[in-house]
Scaffold this active site. Sequence first.
Site, PDB file in Angstrom:
ATOM      1  N   HIS A 124      -1.486   3.586  -1.017  1.00  0.00           N
ATOM      2  CA  HIS A 124      -0.233   3.302  -1.734  1.00  0.00           C
ATOM      3  C   HIS A 124      -0.363   3.565  -3.241  1.00  0.00           C
ATOM      4  CE1 HIS A 124       1.600   1.639   1.804  1.00  0.00           C
ATOM      5  NE2 HIS A 124       0.742   0.642   1.906  1.00  0.00           N
ATOM      6  N   ASP A 160      -2.530   4.538   9.366  1.00  0.00           N
ATOM      7  CA  ASP A 160      -2.196   3.187   8.911  1.00  0.00           C
ATOM      8  C   ASP A 160      -0.720   2.929   9.261  1.00  0.00           C
ATOM      9  OD1 ASP A 160      -3.296   1.015   6.654  1.00  0.00           O
ATOM     10  OD2 ASP A 160      -1.109   1.218   6.663  1.00  0.00           O
ATOM     11  N   HIS A 162       1.518   1.539   7.628  1.00  0.00           N
ATOM     12  CA  HIS A 162       2.404   1.758   6.479  1.00  0.00           C
ATOM     13  C   HIS A 162       2.344   3.225   6.045  1.00  0.00           C
ATOM     14  CE1 HIS A 162       1.084  -2.521   6.249  1.00  0.00           C
ATOM     15  NE2 HIS A 162       2.368  -2.708   6.035  1.00  0.00           N
TER      16      HIS A 162
HETATM   17 ZN   LIG Z   1      -1.217  -0.646   6.008  1.00  0.00          ZN
END
Ligand SMILES: [Zn+2]
Length: 340
Positions: A124, A160, A162
């Site tokens: 991220h 992942d 996300h």
């Molecule tokens: Zn994640």
Amino acid sequence: MMGNALLVDDARFDHHAPLGHHPERPERLTAARAGLQGASATFQRIAPRPATDEELARVHDPRFVASLAKLRGESGYLDPDTYVSAESVDVARLAAGSLVAMVDALLDGPTQRGIALLRPPGHHARPARAMGFCLLNNIAIAAAHARARGLGRVAIVDWDVHHGNGTQEMFWREPGVLYVSTHQFPFYPGTGDVEEVGEGPGKGYTVNVPLIAGGGDDVYAGAFERIVLPVVEAYAPELVLVSAGFDAAARDPLAQMQVSSGAFGWMARGLARIADATAKGRMALVLEGGYDLVALEGGVRAAVDGMVAGKADEMVQPALDDEGVERAARVAQKAWAGVG
Ligand SMILES: [Zn+2]
């Protein structure tokens, strides 16, 4: 069959630690290390070392790196999700640099596989901002290093739960790095819809497979068989890097997917076959999320078995009716028809 793998791990990664309760905690690495214990592989440790300014500057704004440096010795929150403790900035540089050292070792041979048990995670982290538990984007720094060493095509597969918004942003206009992500959608961080395919020379080299909450092994089998594996194979990567989060697992407290630990085995095995075919076998698993300790341990073991020993449960029958897979397949086909 036992195989060899390079390992990045360091006790200092545990020194990035929250003041109170936080899901991204040092115990995660204890669980991941336990996963390695039962895996069909012998591990050879990479000597950890911090990333250099030059290595970070390939994907991060130097002003951001300088602002992080000012946080050395401090503790607190950079946003509602993302904390630093006194040693975090140094730990983040150590994690990123150690992964770069692993890429060097993979390129120099002879060991073909690697696993990096890194904290803090990275996918991220944006060019000029920490975000979502992540300070520096480890896998992007590693991919950029492989490109700087002369590789023409590096694939990053992000399983992942996300979407790896930071990684996508860093290679948005870059055909030399393929970014393919499966993720729960709509969900944090909000990006990762099928229409996000990259721009300019990078158009078609970002492939997003958004999945509806609740999907299990059958949905992931569909996503891998229909999109992820064919796209990566067509790209013919010279290095395969995996943003290996284990938070799509059914037990994970932060997300709502229903993947079994064994599924990470056939995901890794499928990618390892492609690495064998086009990348001289060069492949690394890079830890991202995964917040249930039991699922994390089992997922790490299965993924290493799949990558190193080719050992995995059989892939389940793919579900063919997940809307996210269908939409992503249509968009990927269209984008790749233009890529050639
Ligand atoms: Zn994640």
